[in-house]
Design an enzyme around this catalytic site. Sequence first.
Site, PDB file in Angstrom:
ATOM      1  N   GLU A 111      -4.973  -6.738   1.943  1.00 54.77           N
ATOM      2  CA  GLU A 111      -3.836  -7.526   2.432  1.00 54.77           C
ATOM      3  C   GLU A 111      -3.843  -8.974   1.949  1.00 54.77           C
ATOM      4  OE1 GLU A 111      -5.223  -5.165   4.184  1.00 54.77           O
ATOM      5  OE2 GLU A 111      -3.556  -3.909   4.870  1.00 54.77           O
ATOM      6  N   HIS A 137      -2.350  -1.165  16.501  1.00 54.43           N
ATOM      7  CA  HIS A 137      -1.280  -0.689  15.617  1.00 54.43           C
ATOM      8  C   HIS A 137       0.112  -0.886  16.197  1.00 54.43           C
ATOM      9  CE1 HIS A 137      -4.581   1.266  13.532  1.00 54.43           C
ATOM     10  NE2 HIS A 137      -3.775   1.721  12.614  1.00 54.43           N
ATOM     11  N   GLU A 187       0.820  -1.214   0.000  1.00 57.59           N
ATOM     12  CA  GLU A 187       0.000   0.000   0.000  1.00 57.59           C
ATOM     13  C   GLU A 187       0.857   1.269   0.000  1.00 57.59           C
ATOM     14  OE1 GLU A 187      -2.428  -0.866   3.422  1.00 57.59           O
ATOM     15  OE2 GLU A 187      -3.139  -2.698   2.464  1.00 57.59           O
TER      16      GLU A 187
HETATM   17  C1  LIG Z   1      -6.301  -3.617   7.117  1.00 56.24           C
HETATM   18  C2  LIG Z   1      -5.582  -2.312   7.119  1.00 56.24           C
HETATM   19  N1  LIG Z   1      -4.669  -2.067   6.162  1.00 56.24           N
HETATM   20  C3  LIG Z   1      -4.001  -0.906   6.136  1.00 56.24           C
HETATM   21  C4  LIG Z   1      -4.236   0.056   7.083  1.00 56.24           C
HETATM   22  C5  LIG Z   1      -3.451   1.354   7.060  1.00 56.24           C
HETATM   23  N2  LIG Z   1      -4.364   2.464   6.719  1.00 56.24           N
HETATM   24  C6  LIG Z   1      -4.893   3.229   7.667  1.00 56.24           C
HETATM   25  S1  LIG Z   1      -5.982   4.332   7.031  1.00 56.24           S
HETATM   26  C7  LIG Z   1      -5.717   3.783   5.467  1.00 56.24           C
HETATM   27  C8  LIG Z   1      -6.455   4.425   4.326  1.00 56.24           C
HETATM   28  C9  LIG Z   1      -7.907   4.208   4.407  1.00 56.24           C
HETATM   29  O1  LIG Z   1      -8.534   4.980   3.461  1.00 56.24           O
HETATM   30  P1  LIG Z   1     -10.096   5.129   3.398  1.00 56.24           P
HETATM   31  O2  LIG Z   1     -10.735   3.802   3.623  1.00 56.24           O
HETATM   32  O3  LIG Z   1     -10.429   5.821   2.146  1.00 56.24           O
HETATM   33  O4  LIG Z   1     -10.486   6.050   4.671  1.00 56.24           O
HETATM   34  P2  LIG Z   1     -10.036   7.542   4.951  1.00 56.24           P
HETATM   35  O5  LIG Z   1      -8.784   7.467   5.757  1.00 56.24           O
HETATM   36  O6  LIG Z   1      -9.895   8.225   3.663  1.00 56.24           O
HETATM   37  O7  LIG Z   1     -11.147   8.118   5.771  1.00 56.24           O
HETATM   38  C10 LIG Z   1      -4.802   2.746   5.459  1.00 56.24           C
HETATM   39  C11 LIG Z   1      -4.350   2.054   4.254  1.00 56.24           C
HETATM   40  C12 LIG Z   1      -5.186  -0.245   8.078  1.00 56.24           C
HETATM   41  N3  LIG Z   1      -5.458   0.620   9.062  1.00 56.24           N
HETATM   42  N4  LIG Z   1      -5.840  -1.424   8.071  1.00 56.24           N
END
Ligand SMILES: Cc1ncc(C[n+]2csc(CCOP(=O)(O)OP(=O)(O)O)c2C)c(N)n1
Lengths: 331, 331, 338, 338
Positions: free
Chosen positions: A66, A135, A33
């Site tokens: 993932e 986390h 990612e």
């Molecule tokens: C399963 C998982 N993979 C990766 C992450 C790391 N991560 C945290 S927020 C995020 C982006 C999420 O984007 P979105 O769903 O569009 O929500 P937004 O933050 O834009 O509100 C990622 C990849 C995570 N928290 N959980």
Amino acid sequence: MSAKPATVNAMQAINLALHDAMKEDDSVIVFGEDLADPEGGGVLGVTKGLSSTFGDSRVRSTPISEQAIIGAGIGAALGGLRPVTEIMLMNFAAVAMDMITNHAAKLRFMSGGQTHVPMTIRTMTGAGAGNGGQHSDYLEAWFAHTAGIKVVTYSSPAEAYGLLLSAIFDEDPVIFIENLTTYFVTGPAPTRGALIPLGKANVLRRGTDISLISYGFMVNHAWAAAVELEKEGVSAEVIDLRTVAPYDAETILDSVGRTGRVVIVHEAVRNFGVGAEIAAEIAEALHGRLKSAPRRVGGSFNAVPFSKPLETSHMPNPARILAAARSALGR
Amino acid sequence: MSAKPATVNAMQAINLALHDAMKEDDSVIVFGEDLADPEGGGVLGVTKGLSSTFGDSRVRSTPISEQAIIGAGIGAALGGLRPVTEIMLMNFAAVAMDMITNHAAKLRFMSGGQTHVPMTIRTMTGAGAGNGGQHSDYLEAWFAHTAGIKVVTYSSPAEAYGLLLSAIFDEDPVIFIENLTTYFVTGPAPTRGALIPLGKANVLRRGTDISLISYGFMVNHAWAAAVELEKEGVSAEVIDLRTVAPYDAETILDSVGRTGRVVIVHEAVRNFGVGAEIAAEIAEALHGRLKSAPRRVGGSFNAVPFSKPLETSHMPNPARILAAARSALGR
Amino acid sequence: MASDNQPDTSVLLEIYRRAALIKKNDEKIIAAARSGKMNLIYYSPRGQEIIPSALSVHLSDDDYVCTIYRGIHDQLAKGVPSKSIWAEYAGRVTGSCKGKGGPMHITYPAKGVMVTTGVVGSSMPIANGLALAAQIQGVQRIAVANFGDGASNIGAFLESLNLASVWQLPVIFVCQNNLYAEHSSFRKFTAGGSVAQRAEGLGMPGVTVDGNDAVAMWRVAREAVARARAGEGPTLIEAMTFRFQGHLLGDDASYIPAEQLRAAVEKDPVLALRSHLIAHHQVRELTLTGIEAAIEREVEEAQAFALSSKWPTPDELLTDVWAAPGPVKTHLSTSAPT
Amino acid sequence: MASDNQPDTSVLLEIYRRAALIKKNDEKIIAAARSGKMNLIYYSPRGQEIIPSALSVHLSDDDYVCTIYRGIHDQLAKGVPSKSIWAEYAGRVTGSCKGKGGPMHITYPAKGVMVTTGVVGSSMPIANGLALAAQIQGVQRIAVANFGDGASNIGAFLESLNLASVWQLPVIFVCQNNLYAEHSSFRKFTAGGSVAQRAEGLGMPGVTVDGNDAVAMWRVAREAVARARAGEGPTLIEAMTFRFQGHLLGDDASYIPAEQLRAAVEKDPVLALRSHLIAHHQVRELTLTGIEAAIEREVEEAQAFALSSKWPTPDELLTDVWAAPGPVKTHLSTSAPT
Ligand SMILES: Cc1ncc(C[n+]2csc(CCOP(=O)(O)OP(=O)(O)O)c2C)c(N)n1
Ligand SMILES: Cc1ncc(C[n+]2csc(CCOP(=O)(O)OP(=O)(O)O)c2C)c(N)n1
Ligand SMILES: [Mg+2]
Ligand SMILES: [Mg+2]
């Protein structure tokens, strides 16, 4: 990537290792990612520059998927490549647990050796920055309990470089655990191009009275405890496992066989952690030769708390290691 | 459910426990793949009759969606129910690992005690039937290493009944591990309505020379080894943990404190297994009081093989337990 | 009779040969299991033979296939020798996986069968990776992921299809919709009622086809293979079919309405293709019995080979867990110390 | 001005109040973090205020909400007191979770905020369970699952939507599509280009709406809530919006084209609603400044409360891991020994 800086942090060392591995071997690919340059080269910039240098075929950002990430890594490995996949934080490995343990780890055995999965899974974790219960976990014990996959981590930037290279060029899947704190701690630069072998622990400091065994960032705490112990007239040996699983039993048994006392330290919760296996192995192999009981220091048995004082008490620190060592020494 | 049969197998005992729990408390609900009567009441019929008796609102078959199953269990528990969810085979818990460990286990702590998840996850596993590498694993060590979730299993049908009831009425999430072989082995019927407390080990057989500690079906092998040892003039104590995590350290330490020798047995692979924690704890608490090193017997460190002779050598058996015990006894 | 939109007789004959080979293997495996000659957990593909047979004629040995526990039809159609499968089923060291994997994990890289999995949904993410390797290596290989209708409700399905679209991977997702997932009926547990319909929201074409119709299946597969080879991206094929046996050997399938089962068996797709060859392609009965006799021999030999083969020895537990010890890289050749 | 299809002025004013409360909290949290008064990881909801504000006016305290790390707007709109959030952010024992959960895990059952999660996608499966409980208990409660656009690519999304449809659960899936997932643009990583479009294949209506338009959002939410309460099943709402700040505090959002960001900020949805109230609902400036002054006070007090509160003591590590020891059931009352 030109002049060799005197010191680097783990982020830089890891970036350099990925760069050098990709340069060495076209079959090394990197995905996860946000890690390509259009997405900033990683949320913290660890992979910055790779996609610009090696192209967006070999270095790719992925959707938040993932299972698909690890699955693609497995398949690409079966197809002859050396994928380096990234699970942004170790807790999210739970989402891909089936792919990692039921597939990546087992395909060599279940295929009778016809296929194998030379994939590296980079992931990062660690308490201390207030990231809370979902986390911060160290989950290496889950993977250590799974035959067919290796667990590797480092205690200095230079080792991050050499160990990651070995993980990438290993013929089996490897979970390579990075640590948030280490990203910002500098140390001597690695020897460019030199791999550090897997499966071999590093005796950081020789000692005769007690062995402090650890891995990852906690090695630094063990070291600090050893320095303190020295002031008290105690000679502590400090061992960095480097490869957590399968670990270097020979070096450990040799050390504890000489010192007769041991404290095992990890950030993961103590209960049912990696330290249990090592302590059990020592207790079995060295029965009658130990001067005191093997001791373990680990995270307290709860989710990693957010609030600073709680997070601090949850984690192992030099004082707790010292206390365990003193108790082992009967002081 | 009328006349009490003299003997039952674990399938029947579990079915009865689910039935009695649902009758006792309207908030008990049951769902998982294929488990309602239109889908045959479970692939092996363990849940047969429940949906017909308690209705298809409280007993539901689900799509093949382990994350959604456990998530729905968590939410239903937060909403005031006592869900009993089913993960058909323990290896598939890997698919729902995030829901189980990052959520079910942690919500009580992360919410500061405002919410909790009284959910039971029934799952089944076990080698010996030629189901191979992705259908046979014992993974209890993963959950034991996770604060906030309990691991429970049984060694006889009657205990399956009483322990499952306690799991269902416990206020925390519990993984209840069933075993394929036990489904077909009969034993005395349970005392209807009686719960067997969690957190308390069962001393199945008193002994003075060595403690054999186990859980699940392997308890039967430990028992068989004890019977054999008796013929050799050795008095072996046999302990069934019943609750694997958090386990009953008091009973164990009392036992090994008396016998001075211990063999810990589980079907899960030996490396980094539950036995490591117990051996480490014993080594720490009873240092200097052990007559020999704590020994562990577990599955060999590989995926569970299909081929019969390999599967058989992979698994612990009475002979291997005996060998470990003899070695502990210096014979 | 051949046209651009119609397989020629030789192709149809080859499809028939593969389907008949599957059917015969299935028959003899069930007999061997029932008689106690072999002790195994077995997921019969009877009724689904046409799908991989009509698909695989478009593939070469280099193309990859990932399949599931119910996968012997996919393996045989792709060219895995019967005897390698039989010996694995019998748990012998001559089996494709030395007996270590067993029926649920048949692997045979020489014919592109890279993964057979027992976890629902897991063939898809891995097939993506094989396709990714081909894409990066710039070779013409494509990857096929087989899975069941039940697998369309598991998370890996969505993740895999989305990623395949985002990366335009040369992969084909083949949902063999036999209307049941273990004891669960497709309609009851699959919201929306169509697997193919889920493709559009995931950025790829989704096609529903009668998977028991060799010509239709051949046509749809041809298009998907062409798309993949041309670098135009993935396709989802929902191949409608039916499972003649229970979920696994020993399951009496009592949850399937008798009428539904009877109707399906009456339209046995293998026999239907046989009749079609005779009626519409002027294939002589003798040609077909010749093919069938060869198959009979192959399967008999496979069984004899399997049952007379050696069992693996216990030291096999310790091998293939990790790479065998050997020299490892100690220095990069391209990044020397400065 | 009120009509069946139009919120009346008092409702719009309440939506504004909630949105302004979110905006003010955000402003002061960022200031407190920047000045070092609080040390926390913070995911600003700035730009997305209208979505939960317009939705939550249809909900009661009994209705459930699950949200994500970027969830303070959902929590405040649902009625969680500012001070409980501030104190949790500050890690104090007076926080909603005694400081144990922190910003990513705000929980407040009295207002139905049952779960705040840090794992992408995980709000959805749990919201299903809350809806399931309501369905089984026969109560009117509904559940809302908030999540981001990025979460529409993770497996839990498909599993949750399918199960919600199969069981016709009273749940609403609210995708707050702010066009970015961390540094990743929606279009690049989401095949098909629409989250709402994925609903149909999963058996439920999917609606795309301008989530920054209070009236439109209010309308779409009202329909979804009515459907859920009537037992007609789930709805997926894709509420289009934009994130004004980086992914988290400290992220400079350099991956967002400056033009795109400027355009979004110019159309600040909170200010737009304010202007709309004045222009089309005859609301007086004084009324609004009165509301804003009250909000200012609430937030100031929340901050003061948080920063003057006690830290948790280390013994808190040992509590709330398991249920406190106490009497447990030993015998069923309905199934006595025979
Ligand atoms: C399963 C998982 N993979 C990766 C992450 C790391 N991560 C945290 S927020 C995020 C982006 C999420 O984007 P979105 O769903 O569009 O929500 P937004 O933050 O834009 O509100 C990622 C990849 C995570 N928290 N959980
Ligand atoms: C993740 C997971 N959950 C549950 C199972 C148990 N299981 C094995 S086969 C099966 C049904 C699958 O049905 P379908 O996908 O339609 O394939 P078919 O068997 O009909 O070919 C189930 C639920 C599994 N193997 N993996
Ligand atoms: Mg099916
Ligand atoms: Mg987003």
